[in-house]
Design a protein around this motif. Structure first.
Motif, PDB file in Angstrom:
ATOM      1  N   VAL A  58     -28.555  14.930 -21.252  1.00  0.00           N
ATOM      2  CA  VAL A  58     -28.795  15.549 -22.551  1.00  0.00           C
ATOM      3  C   VAL A  58     -27.921  14.813 -23.561  1.00  0.00           C
ATOM      4  N   TYR A  59     -28.494  14.512 -24.727  1.00  0.00           N
ATOM      5  CA  TYR A  59     -27.767  13.764 -25.759  1.00  0.00           C
ATOM      6  C   TYR A  59     -27.794  14.516 -27.088  1.00  0.00           C
ATOM      7  N   SER A  60     -26.769  14.295 -27.875  1.00  0.00           N
ATOM      8  CA  SER A  60     -26.806  14.794 -29.238  1.00  0.00           C
ATOM      9  C   SER A  60     -27.795  13.933 -30.030  1.00  0.00           C
ATOM     10  N   ASP A  61     -28.336  14.510 -31.075  1.00  0.00           N
ATOM     11  CA  ASP A  61     -29.315  13.766 -31.876  1.00  0.00           C
ATOM     12  C   ASP A  61     -28.702  12.507 -32.491  1.00  0.00           C
ATOM     13  N   SER A  62     -27.412  12.559 -32.779  1.00  0.00           N
ATOM     14  CA  SER A  62     -26.764  11.446 -33.464  1.00  0.00           C
ATOM     15  C   SER A  62     -26.634  10.195 -32.588  1.00  0.00           C
ATOM     16  N   VAL A  63     -26.721  10.350 -31.267  1.00  0.00           N
ATOM     17  CA  VAL A  63     -26.554   9.194 -30.381  1.00  0.00           C
ATOM     18  C   VAL A  63     -27.794   8.900 -29.548  1.00  0.00           C
ATOM     19  N   LYS A  64     -28.788   9.762 -29.622  1.00  0.00           N
ATOM     20  CA  LYS A  64     -29.991   9.599 -28.810  1.00  0.00           C
ATOM     21  C   LYS A  64     -30.630   8.244 -29.075  1.00  0.00           C
ATOM     22  N   GLY A  65     -30.954   7.535 -28.016  1.00  0.00           N
ATOM     23  CA  GLY A  65     -31.562   6.223 -28.149  1.00  0.00           C
ATOM     24  C   GLY A  65     -30.562   5.085 -28.238  1.00  0.00           C
ATOM     25  N   ARG A  66     -29.285   5.412 -28.436  1.00  0.00           N
ATOM     26  CA  ARG A  66     -28.251   4.372 -28.535  1.00  0.00           C
ATOM     27  C   ARG A  66     -27.243   4.459 -27.396  1.00  0.00           C
ATOM     28  N   PHE A  67     -26.944   5.664 -26.953  1.00  0.00           N
ATOM     29  CA  PHE A  67     -25.958   5.881 -25.891  1.00  0.00           C
ATOM     30  C   PHE A  67     -26.667   6.287 -24.599  1.00  0.00           C
ATOM     31  N   THR A  68     -26.056   5.903 -23.477  1.00  0.00           N
ATOM     32  CA  THR A  68     -26.579   6.285 -22.167  1.00  0.00           C
ATOM     33  C   THR A  68     -25.433   6.773 -21.292  1.00  0.00           C
ATOM     34  N   ILE A  69     -25.573   7.989 -20.788  1.00  0.00           N
ATOM     35  CA  ILE A  69     -24.586   8.536 -19.860  1.00  0.00           C
ATOM     36  C   ILE A  69     -25.106   8.332 -18.440  1.00  0.00           C
ATOM     37  N   SER A  70     -24.190   8.016 -17.535  1.00  0.00           N
ATOM     38  CA  SER A  70     -24.571   7.839 -16.137  1.00  0.00           C
ATOM     39  C   SER A  70     -23.391   8.223 -15.256  1.00  0.00           C
ATOM     40  N   ARG A  71     -23.632   8.264 -13.958  1.00  0.00           N
ATOM     41  CA  ARG A  71     -22.569   8.622 -13.032  1.00  0.00           C
ATOM     42  C   ARG A  71     -22.743   7.868 -11.726  1.00  0.00           C
ATOM     43  N   ASP A  72     -21.632   7.619 -11.076  1.00  0.00           N
ATOM     44  CA  ASP A  72     -21.628   7.008  -9.754  1.00  0.00           C
ATOM     45  C   ASP A  72     -20.797   7.926  -8.874  1.00  0.00           C
ATOM     46  N   ASN A  73     -21.464   8.725  -8.065  1.00  0.00           N
ATOM     47  CA  ASN A  73     -20.751   9.712  -7.253  1.00  0.00           C
ATOM     48  C   ASN A  73     -19.867   9.049  -6.197  1.00  0.00           C
ATOM     49  N   ASP A  74     -20.279   7.912  -5.702  1.00  0.00           N
ATOM     50  CA  ASP A  74     -19.459   7.220  -4.699  1.00  0.00           C
ATOM     51  C   ASP A  74     -18.132   6.753  -5.300  1.00  0.00           C
ATOM     52  N   LYS A  75     -18.186   6.325  -6.553  1.00  0.00           N
ATOM     53  CA  LYS A  75     -16.972   5.850  -7.225  1.00  0.00           C
ATOM     54  C   LYS A  75     -16.268   6.965  -7.987  1.00  0.00           C
ATOM     55  N   LYS A  76     -16.860   8.166  -7.994  1.00  0.00           N
ATOM     56  CA  LYS A  76     -16.286   9.312  -8.713  1.00  0.00           C
ATOM     57  C   LYS A  76     -16.029   8.949 -10.173  1.00  0.00           C
ATOM     58  N   THR A  77     -17.011   8.336 -10.773  1.00  0.00           N
ATOM     59  CA  THR A  77     -16.846   7.840 -12.142  1.00  0.00           C
ATOM     60  C   THR A  77     -18.087   8.158 -12.968  1.00  0.00           C
ATOM     61  N   ALA A  78     -17.849   8.568 -14.203  1.00  0.00           N
ATOM     62  CA  ALA A  78     -18.919   8.743 -15.179  1.00  0.00           C
ATOM     63  C   ALA A  78     -18.783   7.649 -16.230  1.00  0.00           C
ATOM     64  N   PHE A  79     -19.912   7.289 -16.818  1.00  0.00           N
ATOM     65  CA  PHE A  79     -19.934   6.191 -17.788  1.00  0.00           C
ATOM     66  C   PHE A  79     -20.643   6.627 -19.069  1.00  0.00           C
ATOM     67  N   LEU A  80     -20.278   5.964 -20.147  1.00  0.00           N
ATOM     68  CA  LEU A  80     -21.012   6.143 -21.395  1.00  0.00           C
ATOM     69  C   LEU A  80     -21.219   4.748 -21.980  1.00  0.00           C
ATOM     70  N   GLN A  81     -22.447   4.271 -21.895  1.00  0.00           N
ATOM     71  CA  GLN A  81     -22.801   2.992 -22.501  1.00  0.00           C
ATOM     72  C   GLN A  81     -23.190   3.246 -23.947  1.00  0.00           C
ATOM     73  N   MET A  82     -22.495   2.597 -24.853  1.00  0.00           N
ATOM     74  CA  MET A  82     -22.711   2.816 -26.279  1.00  0.00           C
ATOM     75  C   MET A  82     -23.195   1.519 -26.913  1.00  0.00           C
ATOM     76  N   ASN A  83     -24.414   1.527 -27.403  1.00  0.00           N
ATOM     77  CA  ASN A  83     -25.017   0.367 -28.055  1.00  0.00           C
ATOM     78  C   ASN A  83     -25.282   0.671 -29.526  1.00  0.00           C
ATOM     79  N   SER A  84     -25.512  -0.371 -30.284  1.00  0.00           N
ATOM     80  CA  SER A  84     -25.826  -0.229 -31.714  1.00  0.00           C
ATOM     81  C   SER A  84     -24.828   0.683 -32.401  1.00  0.00           C
ATOM     82  N   LEU A  85     -23.565   0.439 -32.162  1.00  0.00           N
ATOM     83  CA  LEU A  85     -22.518   1.314 -32.687  1.00  0.00           C
ATOM     84  C   LEU A  85     -22.476   1.271 -34.208  1.00  0.00           C
ATOM     85  N   LYS A  86     -22.148   2.430 -34.770  1.00  0.00           N
ATOM     86  CA  LYS A  86     -22.053   2.599 -36.212  1.00  0.00           C
ATOM     87  C   LYS A  86     -20.641   3.035 -36.571  1.00  0.00           C
ATOM     88  N   ALA A  87     -20.292   2.863 -37.824  1.00  0.00           N
ATOM     89  CA  ALA A  87     -18.963   3.259 -38.279  1.00  0.00           C
ATOM     90  C   ALA A  87     -18.723   4.744 -38.017  1.00  0.00           C
TER      91      ALA A  87
END
Length: 123
Positions: A58-87
Motif C-alpha cells: 500500500v502506498y501513499s498517493d504522493s509516492v505511488k508510481g515512484r516508490f516501491t516497498i519490498s521485503r526479503d524474509n531470509d535477510k530480515k530486511t525491508a527495502f524502499l526503492q525511491m525513484n524520480s525523487l522530488k524536493a
C-alpha cells in the motif's frame, strides 16, 4: 532486544534515486508487517508505504508510481526503492514493524521503530 536499523539515506538531486534498507533483529521478521514513514521539518510523520506479511503493498498517493516497498524474509530486511525523487520527498525516513496475523494488510499501530535516515533532495 528488537532493533530496526535503516540505511541508504543521503543527498541526491531531483530526479535521482535512492534505496533505503531496514535491517531487523530480535523479532520473527516473517510475522511482521513492515512500513516506511517520513517526517519533514515542521510536519507530522506520514505513512509512505506498507507491506504485509504476504507481500501486499500500500502506498501513499504522493509516492505511488515512484516508490516501491519490498521485503526479503531470509535477510530480515525491508527495502524502499525511491525513484524520480522530488524536493518535497526530503525528510527523515523511518521503518516500522508490527507483529500481525496474516490477514492484516495495514496495521493500525506499530510496535517497533528504527532511528531514521535522512533523505535530502535538491532541486
Amino acid at each position: 532486544q528488537v532493533q530496526l536499523v535503516e540505511s541508504g539515506g543521503g543527498s541526491v538531486q531531483a530526479g535521482g534515486s535512492l534505496r533505503l534498507s531496514c535491517a531487523a533483529s530480535g523479532l520473527t521478521f516473517s510475522r511482521q508487517a513492515m512500513g516506511w514513514f517520513r517526517q519533514a521539518p515542521g510536519k507530522e510523520r506520514e505513512s509512505v508505504a506498507t507491506i504485509s506479511r504476504n507481500g501486499v503493498t500500500v502506498y501513499s498517493d504522493s509516492v505511488k508510481g515512484r516508490f516501491t516497498i519490498s521485503r526479503d524474509n531470509d535477510k530480515k530486511t525491508a527495502f524502499l526503492q525511491m525513484n524520480s525523487l522530488k524536493a518535497e520527498d526530503t525528510a527523515v525516513y523511518y521503518c516500522a514493524a508490527k507483529n500481525v496475523i496474516l490477514s492484516v494488510i495495514v496495521p493500525t499501530s506499530w510496535d517497533y521503530w528504527g532511528q531514521g535516515t535522512q533523505v535530502t533532495v535538491s532541486s
